[in-house]
Write a protein that holds these residues in place. Sequence first.
Motif, PDB file in Angstrom:
ATOM      1  N   LEU A  89      -4.882  -0.323  -2.781  1.00 32.42           N
ATOM      2  CA  LEU A  89      -5.101  -1.748  -3.026  1.00 32.42           C
ATOM      3  C   LEU A  89      -4.986  -2.120  -4.506  1.00 32.42           C
ATOM      4  CD1 LEU A  89      -8.108  -2.338  -0.619  1.00 32.42           C
ATOM      5  CD2 LEU A  89      -5.692  -2.848  -0.221  1.00 32.42           C
ATOM      6  N   ALA A  90      -4.598  -1.155  -5.335  1.00 28.67           N
ATOM      7  CA  ALA A  90      -4.424  -1.373  -6.780  1.00 28.67           C
ATOM      8  C   ALA A  90      -5.721  -1.826  -7.455  1.00 28.67           C
ATOM      9  CB  ALA A  90      -3.293  -2.350  -7.064  1.00 28.67           C
ATOM     10  N   ILE A  91      -6.834  -1.254  -7.018  1.00 30.46           N
ATOM     11  CA  ILE A  91      -8.123  -1.546  -7.635  1.00 30.46           C
ATOM     12  C   ILE A  91      -8.341  -0.498  -8.721  1.00 30.46           C
ATOM     13  CG2 ILE A  91     -10.607  -1.672  -7.275  1.00 30.46           C
ATOM     14  CD1 ILE A  91      -9.990  -2.535  -4.381  1.00 30.46           C
ATOM     15  N   THR A  92      -8.424  -0.942  -9.959  1.00 31.02           N
ATOM     16  CA  THR A  92      -8.561  -0.041 -11.098  1.00 31.02           C
ATOM     17  C   THR A  92      -9.931  -0.222 -11.757  1.00 31.02           C
ATOM     18  OG1 THR A  92      -7.666  -1.647 -12.659  1.00 31.02           O
ATOM     19  CG2 THR A  92      -6.079  -0.219 -11.519  1.00 31.02           C
ATOM     20  N   ARG A  93     -10.163   0.507 -12.820  1.00 26.72           N
ATOM     21  CA  ARG A  93     -11.431   0.398 -13.561  1.00 26.72           C
ATOM     22  C   ARG A  93     -11.610  -0.988 -14.178  1.00 26.72           C
ATOM     23  NH1 ARG A  93     -12.612   6.272 -16.104  1.00 26.72           N
ATOM     24  NH2 ARG A  93     -12.027   7.396 -14.235  1.00 26.72           N
ATOM     25  N   HIS A  94     -10.541  -1.728 -14.269  1.00 25.43           N
ATOM     26  CA  HIS A  94     -10.597  -3.099 -14.778  1.00 25.43           C
ATOM     27  C   HIS A  94     -11.579  -3.949 -13.959  1.00 25.43           C
ATOM     28  CE1 HIS A  94      -9.192  -6.998 -16.250  1.00 25.43           C
ATOM     29  NE2 HIS A  94      -9.042  -7.361 -14.991  1.00 25.43           N
ATOM     30  N   PHE A  95     -11.772  -3.589 -12.707  1.00 22.54           N
ATOM     31  CA  PHE A  95     -12.614  -4.379 -11.808  1.00 22.54           C
ATOM     32  C   PHE A  95     -14.066  -3.910 -11.760  1.00 22.54           C
ATOM     33  CE2 PHE A  95      -8.268  -4.819 -10.166  1.00 22.54           C
ATOM     34  CZ  PHE A  95      -8.139  -6.199 -10.244  1.00 22.54           C
ATOM     35  N   ILE A  96     -14.433  -2.900 -12.531  1.00 23.15           N
ATOM     36  CA  ILE A  96     -15.817  -2.402 -12.523  1.00 23.15           C
ATOM     37  C   ILE A  96     -16.774  -3.523 -12.930  1.00 23.15           C
ATOM     38  CG2 ILE A  96     -17.457  -0.860 -13.683  1.00 23.15           C
ATOM     39  CD1 ILE A  96     -15.243   1.226 -13.809  1.00 23.15           C
ATOM     40  N   GLY A  97     -17.806  -3.716 -12.139  1.00 19.59           N
ATOM     41  CA  GLY A  97     -18.819  -4.717 -12.430  1.00 19.59           C
ATOM     42  C   GLY A  97     -18.503  -6.113 -11.924  1.00 19.59           C
ATOM     43  N   ARG A  98     -17.313  -6.319 -11.384  1.00 24.63           N
ATOM     44  CA  ARG A  98     -16.956  -7.649 -10.876  1.00 24.63           C
ATOM     45  C   ARG A  98     -17.427  -7.809  -9.440  1.00 24.63           C
ATOM     46  NH1 ARG A  98     -11.445 -10.015 -13.178  1.00 24.63           N
ATOM     47  NH2 ARG A  98     -11.668  -9.322 -15.323  1.00 24.63           N
ATOM     48  N   MET A 115       0.822  -1.179   0.000  1.00 26.02           N
ATOM     49  CA  MET A 115       0.000   0.000   0.000  1.00 26.02           C
ATOM     50  C   MET A 115       0.870   1.249   0.000  1.00 26.02           C
ATOM     51  SD  MET A 115      -3.150  -0.564   2.535  1.00 26.02           S
ATOM     52  CE  MET A 115      -3.855  -2.137   2.780  1.00 26.02           C
ATOM     53  N   ARG A 116       1.883   1.233   0.829  1.00 21.64           N
ATOM     54  CA  ARG A 116       2.746   2.415   0.911  1.00 21.64           C
ATOM     55  C   ARG A 116       3.436   2.711  -0.412  1.00 21.64           C
ATOM     56  NH1 ARG A 116       2.831   4.739   5.442  1.00 21.64           N
ATOM     57  NH2 ARG A 116       2.540   3.677   7.400  1.00 21.64           N
ATOM     58  N   LEU A 117       3.833   1.673  -1.133  1.00 24.09           N
ATOM     59  CA  LEU A 117       4.484   1.889  -2.426  1.00 24.09           C
ATOM     60  C   LEU A 117       3.532   2.557  -3.413  1.00 24.09           C
ATOM     61  CD1 LEU A 117       6.456  -1.452  -2.863  1.00 24.09           C
ATOM     62  CD2 LEU A 117       7.387   0.806  -2.331  1.00 24.09           C
ATOM     63  N   ARG A 118       2.281   2.141  -3.393  1.00 23.94           N
ATOM     64  CA  ARG A 118       1.305   2.692  -4.324  1.00 23.94           C
ATOM     65  C   ARG A 118       0.858   4.098  -3.948  1.00 23.94           C
ATOM     66  NH1 ARG A 118      -1.122  -2.428  -3.431  1.00 23.94           N
ATOM     67  NH2 ARG A 118      -0.327  -3.920  -4.928  1.00 23.94           N
ATOM     68  N   ARG A 119       0.795   4.384  -2.640  1.00 23.91           N
ATOM     69  CA  ARG A 119       0.285   5.684  -2.179  1.00 23.91           C
ATOM     70  C   ARG A 119       1.395   6.703  -1.970  1.00 23.91           C
ATOM     71  NH1 ARG A 119      -2.977   8.490  -1.891  1.00 23.91           N
ATOM     72  NH2 ARG A 119      -3.507   8.823   0.250  1.00 23.91           N
ATOM     73  N   GLY A 120       2.637   6.259  -1.898  1.00 24.25           N
ATOM     74  CA  GLY A 120       3.727   7.205  -1.678  1.00 24.25           C
ATOM     75  C   GLY A 120       3.873   7.571  -0.214  1.00 24.25           C
ATOM     76  N   ALA A 121       4.551   8.665   0.023  1.00 26.20           N
ATOM     77  CA  ALA A 121       4.858   9.095   1.388  1.00 26.20           C
ATOM     78  C   ALA A 121       3.702   9.890   1.976  1.00 26.20           C
ATOM     79  CB  ALA A 121       6.143   9.922   1.401  1.00 26.20           C
ATOM     80  N   VAL A 122       2.700   9.177   2.444  1.00 27.96           N
ATOM     81  CA  VAL A 122       1.574   9.832   3.118  1.00 27.96           C
ATOM     82  C   VAL A 122       1.513   9.315   4.550  1.00 27.96           C
ATOM     83  CG1 VAL A 122       0.217  10.147   1.016  1.00 27.96           C
ATOM     84  CG2 VAL A 122      -0.116   8.107   2.381  1.00 27.96           C
ATOM     85  N   ALA A 123       0.906  10.090   5.415  1.00 25.34           N
ATOM     86  CA  ALA A 123       0.771   9.687   6.814  1.00 25.34           C
ATOM     87  C   ALA A 123      -0.072   8.421   6.922  1.00 25.34           C
ATOM     88  CB  ALA A 123       0.130  10.813   7.620  1.00 25.34           C
ATOM     89  N   GLU A 124       0.253   7.586   7.882  1.00 27.92           N
ATOM     90  CA  GLU A 124      -0.482   6.331   8.073  1.00 27.92           C
ATOM     91  C   GLU A 124      -1.965   6.576   8.289  1.00 27.92           C
ATOM     92  OE1 GLU A 124      -0.338   3.162  11.537  1.00 27.92           O
ATOM     93  OE2 GLU A 124       1.434   3.056  10.256  1.00 27.92           O
ATOM     94  N   THR A 125      -2.306   7.678   8.906  1.00 21.83           N
ATOM     95  CA  THR A 125      -3.708   7.974   9.202  1.00 21.83           C
ATOM     96  C   THR A 125      -4.521   8.270   7.948  1.00 21.83           C
ATOM     97  OG1 THR A 125      -3.111  10.276   9.609  1.00 21.83           O
ATOM     98  CG2 THR A 125      -3.271   8.818  11.532  1.00 21.83           C
ATOM     99  N   VAL A 126      -3.860   8.586   6.834  1.00 20.12           N
ATOM    100  CA  VAL A 126      -4.586   8.873   5.600  1.00 20.12           C
ATOM    101  C   VAL A 126      -4.230   7.907   4.476  1.00 20.12           C
ATOM    102  CG1 VAL A 126      -4.954  11.316   6.108  1.00 20.12           C
ATOM    103  CG2 VAL A 126      -2.915  10.610   4.855  1.00 20.12           C
TER     104      VAL A 126
END
Length: 55
Positions: free
Chosen positions: A24-33, A1-12
């Motif tokens: 969580l790497a959920i993209t538009r590819h998952f729409i409707g699933r 999660m941290r790799l995808r979100r970058g350097a943000v505070a744990e609370t956010v």
Amino acid sequence: MRLRRGAVAETVLCAGPGSLCQALAITRHFIGRSLLASPFALLMLIAVEVCRGRG
């Protein structure tokens, strides 16, 4: 999660639907699933402390 979100505070790290999807790497590819079918797997492997924001 941290790799995808970058350097943000744990609370956010997953604050809001957009941030959660990015973390969580959920993209538009998952729409409707269904969240109840593959490739998703909702598991509770360990107990975690649940925190919530102000409001």
